[in-house]
Design a protein around this motif. Structure first.
Motif, PDB file in Angstrom:
ATOM      1  N   ALA A 170      49.205  41.056   5.018  1.00  0.00           N
ATOM      2  CA  ALA A 170      49.332  40.206   3.835  1.00  0.00           C
ATOM      3  C   ALA A 170      50.658  39.459   3.785  1.00  0.00           C
ATOM      4  N   ASP A 171      51.675  39.982   4.474  1.00  0.00           N
ATOM      5  CA  ASP A 171      52.999  39.361   4.394  1.00  0.00           C
ATOM      6  C   ASP A 171      53.339  38.483   5.589  1.00  0.00           C
ATOM      7  N   ARG A 172      52.711  38.725   6.755  1.00  0.00           N
ATOM      8  CA  ARG A 172      53.087  37.944   7.933  1.00  0.00           C
ATOM      9  C   ARG A 172      52.065  38.142   9.041  1.00  0.00           C
ATOM     10  N   ALA A 173      52.161  37.265  10.044  1.00  0.00           N
ATOM     11  CA  ALA A 173      51.340  37.372  11.251  1.00  0.00           C
ATOM     12  C   ALA A 173      52.269  37.413  12.462  1.00  0.00           C
ATOM     13  N   VAL A 178      34.130  34.196   3.079  1.00  0.00           N
ATOM     14  CA  VAL A 178      35.440  33.865   2.499  1.00  0.00           C
ATOM     15  C   VAL A 178      36.328  33.190   3.544  1.00  0.00           C
ATOM     16  N   TRP A 179      36.270  33.651   4.794  1.00  0.00           N
ATOM     17  CA  TRP A 179      37.064  33.003   5.851  1.00  0.00           C
ATOM     18  C   TRP A 179      36.589  31.563   6.060  1.00  0.00           C
ATOM     19  N   ASP A 180      35.266  31.397   6.211  1.00  0.00           N
ATOM     20  CA  ASP A 180      34.741  30.076   6.520  1.00  0.00           C
ATOM     21  C   ASP A 180      35.013  29.084   5.395  1.00  0.00           C
ATOM     22  N   ALA A 181      34.744  29.486   4.162  1.00  0.00           N
ATOM     23  CA  ALA A 181      34.926  28.579   3.034  1.00  0.00           C
ATOM     24  C   ALA A 181      36.383  28.483   2.590  1.00  0.00           C
ATOM     25  N   GLY A 182      37.179  29.531   2.880  1.00  0.00           N
ATOM     26  CA  GLY A 182      38.558  29.554   2.409  1.00  0.00           C
ATOM     27  C   GLY A 182      39.578  29.160   3.461  1.00  0.00           C
ATOM     28  N   VAL A 183      39.578  29.870   4.581  1.00  0.00           N
ATOM     29  CA  VAL A 183      40.587  29.616   5.616  1.00  0.00           C
ATOM     30  C   VAL A 183      40.269  28.331   6.383  1.00  0.00           C
ATOM     31  N   ASN A 184      39.019  28.161   6.782  1.00  0.00           N
ATOM     32  CA  ASN A 184      38.668  26.975   7.563  1.00  0.00           C
ATOM     33  C   ASN A 184      38.863  25.684   6.779  1.00  0.00           C
ATOM     34  N   SER A 185      38.786  25.769   5.465  1.00  0.00           N
ATOM     35  CA  SER A 185      38.976  24.576   4.625  1.00  0.00           C
ATOM     36  C   SER A 185      40.437  24.324   4.279  1.00  0.00           C
ATOM     37  N   GLY A 186      41.302  25.287   4.597  1.00  0.00           N
ATOM     38  CA  GLY A 186      42.711  25.165   4.251  1.00  0.00           C
ATOM     39  C   GLY A 186      43.066  25.698   2.884  1.00  0.00           C
ATOM     40  N   LEU A 187      42.090  26.254   2.163  1.00  0.00           N
ATOM     41  CA  LEU A 187      42.382  26.797   0.834  1.00  0.00           C
ATOM     42  C   LEU A 187      43.183  28.088   0.908  1.00  0.00           C
ATOM     43  N   THR A 215      45.455  30.798   3.663  1.00  0.00           N
ATOM     44  CA  THR A 215      46.021  31.100   4.977  1.00  0.00           C
ATOM     45  C   THR A 215      45.410  32.409   5.470  1.00  0.00           C
ATOM     46  N   PRO A 216      45.529  32.722   6.751  1.00  0.00           N
ATOM     47  CA  PRO A 216      45.035  34.030   7.215  1.00  0.00           C
ATOM     48  C   PRO A 216      45.656  35.206   6.467  1.00  0.00           C
ATOM     49  N   SER A 217      46.941  35.141   6.164  1.00  0.00           N
ATOM     50  CA  SER A 217      47.560  36.242   5.420  1.00  0.00           C
ATOM     51  C   SER A 217      47.023  36.316   3.993  1.00  0.00           C
ATOM     52  N   GLU A 218      46.759  35.168   3.376  1.00  0.00           N
ATOM     53  CA  GLU A 218      46.155  35.187   2.036  1.00  0.00           C
ATOM     54  C   GLU A 218      44.741  35.747   2.091  1.00  0.00           C
ATOM     55  N   PHE A 219      44.039  35.456   3.162  1.00  0.00           N
ATOM     56  CA  PHE A 219      42.710  36.048   3.364  1.00  0.00           C
ATOM     57  C   PHE A 219      42.805  37.572   3.392  1.00  0.00           C
ATOM     58  N   VAL A 220      43.737  38.108   4.152  1.00  0.00           N
ATOM     59  CA  VAL A 220      43.919  39.561   4.206  1.00  0.00           C
ATOM     60  C   VAL A 220      44.259  40.102   2.821  1.00  0.00           C
ATOM     61  N   ARG A 221      45.067  39.369   2.108  1.00  0.00           N
ATOM     62  CA  ARG A 221      45.469  39.804   0.767  1.00  0.00           C
ATOM     63  C   ARG A 221      44.255  39.961  -0.146  1.00  0.00           C
ATOM     64  N   VAL A 222      43.351  38.961  -0.156  1.00  0.00           N
ATOM     65  CA  VAL A 222      42.256  38.978  -1.125  1.00  0.00           C
ATOM     66  C   VAL A 222      41.025  39.725  -0.631  1.00  0.00           C
ATOM     67  N   THR A 223      40.997  40.103   0.635  1.00  0.00           N
ATOM     68  CA  THR A 223      39.866  40.895   1.136  1.00  0.00           C
ATOM     69  C   THR A 223      40.206  42.359   1.357  1.00  0.00           C
ATOM     70  N   SER A 224      41.515  42.711   1.305  1.00  0.00           N
ATOM     71  CA  SER A 224      41.874  44.086   1.642  1.00  0.00           C
ATOM     72  C   SER A 224      43.127  44.588   0.915  1.00  0.00           C
ATOM     73  N   THR A 225      44.256  43.923   1.147  1.00  0.00           N
ATOM     74  CA  THR A 225      45.533  44.491   0.715  1.00  0.00           C
ATOM     75  C   THR A 225      45.661  44.602  -0.796  1.00  0.00           C
ATOM     76  N   ASN A 226      45.312  43.543  -1.524  1.00  0.00           N
ATOM     77  CA  ASN A 226      45.421  43.611  -2.986  1.00  0.00           C
ATOM     78  C   ASN A 226      44.573  44.741  -3.549  1.00  0.00           C
ATOM     79  N   GLY A 279      42.004  30.006  -8.497  1.00  0.00           N
ATOM     80  CA  GLY A 279      42.506  31.299  -8.962  1.00  0.00           C
ATOM     81  C   GLY A 279      42.929  32.207  -7.827  1.00  0.00           C
ATOM     82  N   LEU A 280      42.141  32.241  -6.751  1.00  0.00           N
ATOM     83  CA  LEU A 280      42.516  33.047  -5.584  1.00  0.00           C
ATOM     84  C   LEU A 280      43.785  32.517  -4.938  1.00  0.00           C
ATOM     85  N   ARG A 281      43.833  31.197  -4.783  1.00  0.00           N
ATOM     86  CA  ARG A 281      44.983  30.588  -4.115  1.00  0.00           C
ATOM     87  C   ARG A 281      46.248  30.738  -4.955  1.00  0.00           C
ATOM     88  N   GLY A 282      46.112  30.656  -6.269  1.00  0.00           N
ATOM     89  CA  GLY A 282      47.272  30.702  -7.151  1.00  0.00           C
ATOM     90  C   GLY A 282      47.695  32.091  -7.572  1.00  0.00           C
TER      91      GLY A 282
END
Length: 466
Positions: free
Chosen positions: A13-16, A349-358, A360-371, A304-307
């Motif tokens: 969630a913090d870095r790659a 979530v990856w396809d609609a979120g990360v592939n669209s630029g909404l 980042t990969p770390s934000e994806f990890v945050r909202v699918t696991s870490t949070n 909301g997810l991005r912010g």
């Protein structure tokens, strides 16, 4: 047994960062560059791929008795499907009947869940109130690793919690160091709107969203947030589906209140046009609560997810086959509520979120696991690729693709709300507790291999309360 994941990019969630990962038994024992593979280790080539913590689905209903039937996926088939999609831990719901002991219901669900292929943990619903519920909540927190309690503000004449129950249960949760969660819909309004629609002869699935407009959800979200604010407890709003509910969460958080929001993968990409289909079986298959919304609500949820005002993604995985849904063919209020998704959430979530630029990969990890791991006190056991964490890991192929279909899914129910959607970004390997359980389409789930995850209370003194 050792597993060596070579040459991938670890995404937390913090870095790659580029790193190899060594797992021994059910734990990660080393993360770093240019590590040596242990003798006789199984080697997973992750070059060109991401290595991420396994997904945590905060909202599932496996083997749920509901509306006169039982969901198609039990704890084995549902968790196995999750493993195929990169979800290694589910958070399911114990839902006692009115007047049923919370502990009795909990032990019943624990028995059903013993067949799980992946790790699992429970929210316990408070569907009624007396002194025994007060006592059972304490026992669940102190002895059984439960630190979240669910409240349905909908489903009048069934499991709906009135304001008295909300206040007493929220207060008790605060004493115990547990977090209240709520299904935010005004049950009285829903009931009255349903009756009005039936009287007008509007009986098909197109009536479902009309009986549960965004205002119904927003009112309940605002009420739950206000109650939590007065009592000083945090609150977690499940399946936020509309802009109005998100606005209530955002306002409260701007004032410093601890309010958390969950978005469903389906609500992020599916709109309410599904209820207008001439194919009534198709329309019934999409009946869930809250319903799918108009497209502008989807845009709000992504914002909301991005912010940072929505924190987790889930599925509300609750599968029913066409024959079960047909129970409501003449009365939309009798359609069993629920859709699937545990197998597809991560890719959607990856396809609609990360592939669209909404995201980042770390934000994806945050909202699918870490949070999820942090909000529900499973971190750093879950939600991170680091030494000492559980070896729940996915190797993610950002260029891999698949077309989602009920014909090829592992989940049961015979329908998929994401049917026909081609996603880019898929799991190539899943490790659960250090076991390689999925490899490029080959699912190796083992019934009973999943473990119950105890979640401690949130304060050092809470376990001694009452």
């Amino acid at each position: 047994m050792s597993i060596f994941i070579r040459g991938g990019t670890v995404v937390n969630a913090d870095r790659a960062f580029k790193a190899d990962v060594v797992c021994f038994g059910d734990k990660i024992i080393a993360v770093g560059e240019n590590l040596d593979a242990p003798p006789h280790a199984t080697v997973v080539d992750a070059r060109g791929q991401y290595v991420m913590p396994g997904g945590i689905d905060t909202h599932t209903h496996m083997q749920l008795p509901f509306m006169g039937t039982v969901t198609a996926d039990d704890f084995f088939t549902g968790t196995a499907a999750g493993l195929a999609g990169g979800t290694t831990t589910i958070m399911d719901f114990v839902i006692p009947d009115p007047k049923q002991s919370l502990l009795e219901a909990y032990h019943m669900w624990r028995g059903w869940a013993a067949k799980s292929a992946g790790d699992y943990t429970f929210h316990v619903a408070v569907t009624w109130w007396d002194d025994s519920v007060h006592a059972d909540m304490g026992t669940l927190v102190r002895r059984h690793g439960v630190n979240s309690f669910k409240h349905f503000m909908a489903y009048k004449n069934a499991i709906m919690a009135d304001d008295e129950t909300l206040v007493k249960s929220f207060s008790r949760a605060l004493e115990l160091g547990a977090i209240p969660t709520v299904h935010a819909e005004n049950g009285e309004l829903v009931f009255q709107l349903q009756q009005d629609l039936l009287k007008k002869g509007i009986r098909g699935p197109s009536a479902h969203p009309l009986s549960r407009p965004p205002e119904v959800e927003a009112e309940a979200a605002n009420r739950a947030i206000a109650i939590a604010n007065v009592l000083g407890t945090p609150v977690y709003i499940v399946h936020v589906s509309c802009a109005e509910s998100l606005e209530a969460i955002t306002r409260a958080r701007a004032k410093g209140q601890r309010v958390y929001g969950e978005a469903l993968a389906g609500h992020l990409v599916i709109d309410d046009s599904v209820y207008q289909s001439a194919d009534l079986e198709y329309a019934r298959a999409h009946v869930m609560s809250p319903p799918f919304r108009g497209k502008h609500h989807q845009a709000a949820l992504w914002q909301g997810l991005r912010g940072g005002n929505l924190h987790t993604t889930a599925t509300d995985h609750c599968t029913f086959c066409a024959e079960q849904k047909a129970a409501g063919q003449d009365d939309f209020t009798k359609i069993p509520n629920g859709c699937g998704g545990v197998e597809d959430r991560m890719s959607v979530v990856w396809d609609a979120g990360v592939n669209s630029g909404l995201l980042t990969p770390s934000e994806f990890v945050r909202v699918t696991s870490t949070n999820a791991a942090q909000i529900f006190n499973m971190y750093p056991r879950k939600g991170i690729v680091a030494a000492g964490a559980d070896a729940d890991i996915i190797v993610w192929d950002p260029e891999g693709s698949r077309t989602i279909s009920a014909r090829t899914q592992f989940a049961k129910g015979g329908f998929n709300v994401f049917e026909g959607r081609t996603v880019r970004g898929i799991v190539s390997h899943t490790l659960a507790a250090g076991r390689l359980v999925f490899e490029r389409g080959d699912l190796r789930a083992v019934e009973g291999a999943g473990r119950h995850v105890d979640r401690p209370a949130f304060t050092a003194t809470s376990a001694a309360a009452a």
